[in-house]
Design an enzyme around this catalytic site. Structure first.
Site, PDB file in Angstrom:
ATOM      1  CG  PHE A 157     -15.771  14.301 -27.258  1.00 13.28           C
ATOM      2  CD1 PHE A 157     -15.613  15.429 -26.473  1.00 13.28           C
ATOM      3  CD2 PHE A 157     -14.907  13.237 -27.071  1.00 13.28           C
ATOM      4  CE1 PHE A 157     -14.613  15.489 -25.507  1.00 13.28           C
ATOM      5  CE2 PHE A 157     -13.895  13.286 -26.131  1.00 13.28           C
ATOM      6  CZ  PHE A 157     -13.762  14.418 -25.335  1.00 13.28           C
ATOM      7  NE  ARG A 186     -11.275  15.033 -30.623  1.00 11.70           N
ATOM      8  CZ  ARG A 186     -11.192  14.838 -29.304  1.00 11.70           C
ATOM      9  NH1 ARG A 186     -10.021  14.800 -28.703  1.00 11.70           N
ATOM     10  NH2 ARG A 186     -12.267  14.694 -28.568  1.00 11.70           N
ATOM     11  CB  THR A 214     -11.725  17.532 -24.798  1.00 14.41           C
ATOM     12  OG1 THR A 214     -10.778  16.457 -24.695  1.00 14.41           O
ATOM     13  CG2 THR A 214     -12.081  17.753 -26.259  1.00 14.41           C
ATOM     14  CG  ASP A 263      -1.118  18.163 -21.885  1.00 13.36           C
ATOM     15  OD1 ASP A 263      -0.459  17.102 -21.799  1.00 13.36           O
ATOM     16  OD2 ASP A 263      -2.322  18.184 -22.177  1.00 13.36           O
ATOM     17  CE1 TYR A 281      -4.075   1.980   0.353  1.00 15.82           C
ATOM     18  CE2 TYR A 281      -2.544   3.455   1.490  1.00 15.82           C
ATOM     19  CZ  TYR A 281      -3.758   3.244   0.858  1.00 15.82           C
ATOM     20  OH  TYR A 281      -4.649   4.275   0.707  1.00 15.82           O
TER      21      TYR A 281
HETATM   22  N1  PM9 Z   1      -6.141  12.299 -24.893  1.00 14.43           N
HETATM   23  C1  PM9 Z   1      -6.816  11.230 -26.879  1.00 14.43           C
HETATM   24  O1  PM9 Z   1      -7.400  10.298 -27.437  1.00 14.43           O
HETATM   25  C2  PM9 Z   1      -7.762  10.419 -24.669  1.00 14.43           C
HETATM   26  C3  PM9 Z   1      -9.156  10.765 -24.483  1.00 14.43           C
HETATM   27  S1  PM9 Z   1      -9.768  12.357 -24.863  1.00 14.43           S
HETATM   28  C4  PM9 Z   1     -10.402  12.107 -26.395  1.00 14.43           C
HETATM   29  O2  PM9 Z   1      -6.113  12.060 -27.495  1.00 14.43           O
HETATM   30  C5  PM9 Z   1      -3.723  15.558 -23.814  1.00 14.43           C
HETATM   31  C6  PM9 Z   1      -2.905  16.332 -24.784  1.00 14.43           C
HETATM   32  C7  PM9 Z   1      -4.408  14.436 -24.198  1.00 14.43           C
HETATM   33  C8  PM9 Z   1      -5.196  13.714 -23.242  1.00 14.43           C
HETATM   34  C9  PM9 Z   1      -5.976  12.612 -23.617  1.00 14.43           C
HETATM   35  C10 PM9 Z   1      -5.210  14.197 -21.910  1.00 14.43           C
HETATM   36  C11 PM9 Z   1      -6.006  13.494 -20.859  1.00 14.43           C
HETATM   37  C12 PM9 Z   1      -4.512  15.325 -21.592  1.00 14.43           C
HETATM   38  N2  PM9 Z   1      -3.791  15.976 -22.545  1.00 14.43           N
HETATM   39  O3  PM9 Z   1      -6.990  10.537 -21.203  1.00 14.43           O
HETATM   40  O4  PM9 Z   1      -7.043  11.415 -18.918  1.00 14.43           O
HETATM   41  O5  PM9 Z   1      -4.319  14.032 -25.467  1.00 14.43           O
HETATM   42  O6  PM9 Z   1      -5.130  10.062 -19.622  1.00 14.43           O
HETATM   43  O7  PM9 Z   1      -5.391  12.314 -20.513  1.00 14.43           O
HETATM   44  C13 PM9 Z   1      -6.895  11.358 -25.438  1.00 14.43           C
HETATM   45  P1  PM9 Z   1      -6.198  11.017 -20.047  1.00 14.43           P
END
Ligand code: PM9
Length: 463
Positions: A455, A388, A131, A221, A78
């Site tokens: 979406f 998109r 998003t 990011d 843990y």
């Molecule tokens: N990106 C993608 O498919 C996953 C789902 S949203 C359609 O591109 C950036 C630049 C991303 C991103 C996720 C996240 C969020 C943050 N920044 O999906 O929560 O491309 O791990 O990350 C998607 P998580």
């Protein structure tokens, strides 16, 4: 026999296939039924009804034998798992950030940093929205302001660094609202919604200099930062002889902190990172993670997941891996060009982004051309892409009206180390077929709309 001159030598992936996963072939009739049941939203399709899955490169990558071996040495304590400390060492080594909190995925890290840094009424400038990122900024009380260069909104503009920040736009916002209302500038690279377009090191240095002058923080990011580093190496003067590791480290050095969805560059199925140089922010995040994710030494992850992330981090900077990955996207783009199919240029990092406005010019934006096109490609061949455009852009929280983005795109995203050139050929031929029949295609009507990130779960009907 006469020797033929080879004009350009081919490249191949720097790995071979050891484990395979069968995929199901479907008929047009099967897909008609599946698409209808899914409300013409590719996110709502069952994966077993998909032939070639180009929905996302998020958590869908093939792990290496080293990563799988790492999964067997998960320390599932843990508290204080060995894998956590290995991961933390690699966060320091590759991103150059001394402090780190694990999270179950990128948006969990976005949630924490937005809650920590943002106050009600703040503004967050960024190089185009993403998003989940924007939603967390809005939920924390901020208004997102797009300060990307204009070229990024033009699908045909061949600017090599369409992810750059326009300092004039940034300065305009700062003069209008005051630096105190801007807790941080947010940069992503390559910019997902712009077509996987990178920013340059020169631009990053200028933004960092500007932020320093105005005493505004700069956050990153870094979800696909290695791809951005690769583009800098390939396209920017002075970086050709540097390694991806060196470029990544230099990029990160300009930021106070960063978050990562480890499901992309790090090639794992789940995981996220929040890392910073700021001890105070770290302490807040470390406290917050125990509320939302789990203890600060696992952050919602199993020990084995952290081990796979740590190994993935060592693999993500390998030049040949990134070259082959981006090479696949380029190959797809070059094949599409042969059929005159419109897509965002220059070819970006993780995906090809079809230009739905040009592909289906007879469909008005509020009849969802990109949503329609993604559905039509699925119907033709079982290839799954992602909208998109207007659906992803959502509604303006103040007016409640649709936001009308200039870019109305279908993203065909390549999971790392998953598909072959033959899969790409099949995909391209399917898109060419849909393109030939494009005039007969009609738009969609939205019949169900969830409040957040519509979406993912919105449903549509054919007009
Ligand atoms: N990106 C993608 O498919 C996953 C789902 S949203 C359609 O591109 C950036 C630049 C991303 C991103 C996720 C996240 C969020 C943050 N920044 O999906 O929560 O491309 O791990 O990350 C998607 P998580």
């Amino acid at each position: 026999m006469a020797k033929k001159k080879i004009l350009k030598r081919s490249w191949a992936e720097p790995f071979k296939i050891k484990v395979v996963e069968p995929i199901k072939m479907t008929t047009r009739a099967d897909r008609e039924k599946a698409a209808k049941e899914a409300g013409y939203n590719t996110f709502l399709l069952k994966s077993e009804d998909v032939y070639i899955d180009l929905l996302t490169d998020s958590g869908t990558n093939a792990m290496s034998d080293r990563q799988w071996a790492g999964m067997m040495i998960g320390d599932e304590a843990y508290a204080g798992s060995r894998n956590f400390y290995y991961l933390w060492d690699n966060v320091k080594k590759f991103y150059g950030m001394p402090y780190f909190v694990p999270a179950h995925q990128g948006r969990a890290a976005e949630h924490m940093i937005s809650q920590i840094l943002i106050k009600q009424g703040d503004y967050i400038p960024g190089n185009m929205y993403f998003t989940t990122t924007r939603l967390h900024q809005e939920l924390a009380g901020a208004t997102f302001v797009d300060v990307i260069i204009d070229e990024a909104h033009d699908p045909l503009n061949e600017h090599p660094f369409k992810g750059n920040v326009d300092i004039k736009k940034l300065d305009k916002l700062v003069s209008e609202v005051g630096a105190k209302k801007i807790p941080y500038v947010c940069m992503a690279g390559p910019v997902n919604m712009a077509g996987g377009q990178p920013f340059s090191m020169k631009n990053l240095k200028e933004v960092a200099q500007y932020c320093k002058q105005k005493k505004i923080k700069l956050w990153f990011d870094a979800t696909r930062a290695c791809e951005n580093a690769y583009f800098i190496k390939e396209r920017e003067k002075g970086y050709a002889n540097k390694t991806v590791t060196q470029i990544l480290k230099e990029m990160c050095s300009y930021f106070e902190g960063l978050w990562v969805s480890a499901k992309k560059d790090l090639m794992v199925n789940i995981g996220g990172i929040l890392a910073t140089k700021n001890k105070k922010v770290f302490e807040q995040a470390r406290n917050m993670v125990v509320v939302y994710e789990g203890l600060h030494t696992y952050g919602g992850l199993a020990g084995r997941d952290m081990e796979a992330m740590a190994v993935g981090m060592e693999e993500m900077v390998e030049y040949d891996n990134i070259k082959a990955r981006i090479g696949q996207v380029e190959y797809c783009g070059h094949q599409l060009e042969k059929y005159g199919i419109p897509f965002v240029k220059p070819i970006g990092g993780h995906a090809i982004f079809l230009d739905a406005k040009k592909f289906l010019p007879h469909i008005k934006q509020d009849q969802f051309p990109a949503q329609t096109l993604a559905a039509e490609i699925y119907l033709d061949s079982g290839v799954r892409g992602m909208e998109r455009g207007i659906v992803s852009a959502g509604r303006d929280p103040e007016t409640g009206k649709h936001r009308y983005p200039k870019l109305e795109l279908v993203r065909l995203t390549f999971p790392r180390r998953v598909y072959t050139q033959a899969h790409i050929d099949v995909t391209v031929e399917s898109i060419a077929e849909v393109y030939d029949n494009r005039k007969k295609i009609k738009g969609l009507k939205m019949i169900y709309e969830p409040k957040y990130l519509r979406f993912f779960q919105g449903r549509f009907e054919r007009i």
